[in-house]
Design a protein around this motif. Structure first.
Motif, short mmCIF file in Angstrom:
data_model
loop_
_atom_site.label_atom_id
_atom_site.label_comp_id
_atom_site.label_asym_id
_atom_site.label_seq_id
_atom_site.Cartn_x
_atom_site.Cartn_y
_atom_site.Cartn_z
N SER A 1 27.46 59.38 8.82
CA SER A 1 26.46 59.82 7.77
C SER A 1 27.00 59.16 6.48
N ILE A 2 28.17 58.78 6.26
CA ILE A 2 28.64 58.00 5.16
C ILE A 2 28.00 56.76 4.88
N PRO A 3 27.58 56.34 3.65
CA PRO A 3 26.96 55.14 3.35
C PRO A 3 27.83 53.94 3.60
N ALA A 4 27.24 52.95 4.18
CA ALA A 4 27.81 51.73 4.82
C ALA A 4 28.57 51.59 6.21
N THR A 5 28.57 52.69 6.67
CA THR A 5 29.49 52.97 7.88
C THR A 5 28.75 52.24 9.11
N LYS A 6 29.48 51.60 9.86
CA LYS A 6 28.88 50.73 11.21
C LYS A 6 29.61 51.14 12.50
N GLY A 7 30.61 51.83 12.36
CA GLY A 7 31.37 52.15 13.77
C GLY A 7 32.20 53.29 13.61
N PHE A 8 32.69 53.71 14.74
CA PHE A 8 33.54 55.02 14.87
C PHE A 8 34.26 54.73 16.35
N GLU A 9 35.61 55.14 16.12
CA GLU A 9 36.40 55.28 17.30
C GLU A 9 37.58 56.13 17.05
N ILE A 10 37.76 56.90 18.21
CA ILE A 10 39.06 57.94 17.94
C ILE A 10 40.03 57.79 19.10
N GLY A 11 41.17 58.37 18.75
CA GLY A 11 42.32 57.91 19.84
C GLY A 11 42.29 56.73 20.09
N SER A 12 42.50 56.30 21.12
CA SER A 12 42.82 54.87 21.62
C SER A 12 41.49 54.06 21.54
N GLY A 13 40.52 54.77 21.28
CA GLY A 13 39.07 53.82 20.87
C GLY A 13 38.94 52.74 21.80
N PHE A 14 38.09 51.78 21.45
CA PHE A 14 37.99 50.64 22.14
C PHE A 14 38.99 49.86 22.91
N GLY A 15 40.26 49.76 22.33
CA GLY A 15 41.32 49.27 22.68
C GLY A 15 41.83 50.04 24.11
N GLY A 16 41.61 51.33 23.98
CA GLY A 16 42.09 52.04 25.43
C GLY A 16 41.20 51.77 26.60
N THR A 17 40.20 50.81 26.35
CA THR A 17 39.45 50.76 27.59
C THR A 17 40.22 49.37 28.42
N GLU A 18 40.88 49.03 27.87
CA GLU A 18 41.92 47.90 28.44
C GLU A 18 42.97 48.43 29.13
N ILE A 19 43.35 49.65 29.07
CA ILE A 19 44.63 50.02 29.63
C ILE A 19 44.22 50.97 30.64
N PRO A 20 45.18 50.95 31.57
CA PRO A 20 44.83 51.62 33.21
C PRO A 20 45.04 53.21 32.87
N GLY A 21 44.66 53.97 33.59
CA GLY A 21 44.49 55.37 33.61
C GLY A 21 45.84 55.89 33.73
N SER A 22 46.57 55.38 34.48
CA SER A 22 48.02 55.58 34.83
C SER A 22 48.95 55.43 33.55
N ILE A 23 48.50 54.85 32.58
CA ILE A 23 49.41 54.53 31.42
C ILE A 23 48.55 55.29 30.28
N HIS A 24 47.12 55.37 30.14
CA HIS A 24 46.55 55.87 29.28
C HIS A 24 46.39 57.68 29.28
N ASN A 25 46.85 58.21 30.49
CA ASN A 25 46.77 59.80 30.47
C ASN A 25 47.78 60.20 29.79
N ASP A 26 47.54 61.34 28.85
CA ASP A 26 48.41 62.15 28.09
C ASP A 26 48.94 63.22 29.01
N ALA A 27 50.30 62.94 29.47
CA ALA A 27 50.96 63.78 30.27
C ALA A 27 51.51 65.03 29.41
N PHE A 28 51.35 66.19 29.99
CA PHE A 28 51.64 67.49 29.38
C PHE A 28 53.38 67.45 29.23
N ILE A 29 53.78 68.11 28.29
CA ILE A 29 55.37 68.46 28.11
C ILE A 29 55.49 69.57 27.09
#
Length: 425
Positions: free
Chosen positions: A262-290
């Protein structure tokens, strides 16, 4: 609409060359110490024009005036009205801007002139009206109030910074790290970066001096050519309570995306790993609990030490939100801003009367909005978290009035304490 939020409600008003701009803040908790010069004005100073040679030279002091909702520096719980006068209005700058006519005859390419006319049948005759960055003054004022409450009640820290300008990036993409969000050095920065550190690297507000110098040169080059350039702003929210977010349609990342876009001039939004995270397998992307250490004791009961370690995640590709609900880890996201639409170069276009012509825009405009967008992104993040906190507290207070259900874990039997409501699961 001009109102944002369901519980902490903010309505902004005003046009770019009107008498004033500001906001009404409804449902601010009573009892919050609030001083305009101390708590709001510093945020305005970071947003205002004329901060450097890289921003619009419009000379606005953006002096904040609180009109209602406080007494003796304390919020009353009633609507808070905030006003900022437009002191450097120059509507005549928009009267002669085309080689074959005037700017009021030619809609500016990629600006809101044409769409506002299509929607309302009338538009502001000068400047961008409600689509101007002047509208964001009300957002920043309200965000300052929300941020102070979040900081005092929960220790929330919100820091935004310039991540890129044009093709210059703070953390350039590599084959190993397809986006900055997957780069360990970027994640380390999110742990420690402060607002003071960001502002020490003016005029670009990039926390790395060398990268900031490269970005500054990019902006200078485009300004000299009477052109403009875009970029990205990254924001991190630290110490955010867990349990925030309203599935299914008001997930916290959805509300953040709504707020940022909603901010003027904005054209994109990504959170966390974002679009780059789509190139990572789930075995690496998953956030293991500790297991994480118990929270340190505090005078604030919501920060009391827990009687056993709580869960956290080894990585944070989720960006602090899972299933639309905060998990207690840092929330981080990036917002893309397009090049400012108003430039000094001659552009072929058509008038409202369908006459072909040349537009050479006059007036005072930013060659790049990124440095001034930083506090606006922080403000909108504050409003989203504040609204979510109030929603969760309303639910928790109502639930506390009922007797515990059989089969649930009683409050006094341990477990993980939610930072918002004190319930245990």
């Amino acid at each position: 609409m001009s109102t944002f939020g369901s519980h902490f409600r903010v309505t902004t008003y005003g046009e770019s060359h009107g008498l004033s701009v500001g906001c009404i803040i409804d449902n601010c908790p009573p009892g919050l110490q609030l001083d305009a010069s101390r708590d709001i004005q510093p945020h305005m100073n970071r947003r205002r024009p004329g901060q450097s040679a890289l921003t619009t030279p419009r000379a606005e002091k953006d002096r904040v005036e609180i009109q209602s909702g406080t007494e003796n520096g304390i919020t009353l719980g009633t609507p808070i009205a905030v006003k900022v006068m437009n002191e450097d209005q120059r509507p005549k700058d928009y009267g002669e801007g085309a080689a074959e006519g005037t700017m009021d005859r030619f809609p500016r390419p990629s600006h809101a002139d044409w769409t506002y006319l299509e929607k309302y049948g009338v538009k502001a005759s000068s400047g961008g009206g409600r689509s101007s960055a002047r509208e964001t003054i009300g957002r920043v004022a309200a965000g300052a109030v929300a941020e102070k409450f979040l900081r005092e009640a929960y220790g929330v820290e919100i820091v935004a910074f310039t991540n890129s300008v044009g093709s210059e990036h703070l953390f350039p993409a590599t084959k190993e790290w397809p986006s900055c969000a997957t780069n360990p050095k970027f994640l380390e920065l999110l742990e420690t970066v402060t607002r003071e550190e960001v502002d020490n690297h003016l005029p670009v507000r990039c926390p790395d001096a060398k990268a900031g110098e490269r970005m500054e040169q990019v902006i200078r080059d485009f300004k000299e050519r009477e052109d403009s350039i875009g970029g990205t702003v990254t924001c991190v929210i630290r110490n955010c309570p867990s349990g925030l977010g309203e599935p299914c349609f008001d997930k916290l990342e959805a509300k953040l995306a709504h707020a940022m876009l909603s901010i003027p001039a904005t054209k994109g939004f990504e959170i966390g790993s974002g679009f780059g995270g789509t190139e990572i397998p789930g075995s690496i992307h998953n956030d293991a609990f500790i297991l994480a250490p118990a929270l340190p004791p505090s005078t604030n009961p919501t920060h009391a030490a827990l009687n056993r370690p709580r869960l956290t995640t080894k990585t944070n590709n989720s960006g602090g939100i899972q299933g639309g609900i905060t998990n207690g880890a840092h929330i981080y996201f990036t917002v893309a801003f397009k090049p400012p639409a108003t430039i000094g170069q001659a552009q072929e276009t058509y008038s409202y009367g369908s006459e072909k012509g040349i537009l050479e825009a006059k007036g005072r405009h930013d060659p790049c909005v990124i440095p001034r967008a930083v506090p606006i992104v922080e403000a909108m993040a504050s409003l989203v978290v504040m609204d979510a906190v109030m929603a969760q507290n309303a639910r928790s207070a109502s639930r506390a009035l009922l007797r515990p259900l059989e089969g649930t874990v009683p409050v006094d039997q341990g477990g993980q304490k939610n930072a918002v409501n004190g319930s245990r699961v």
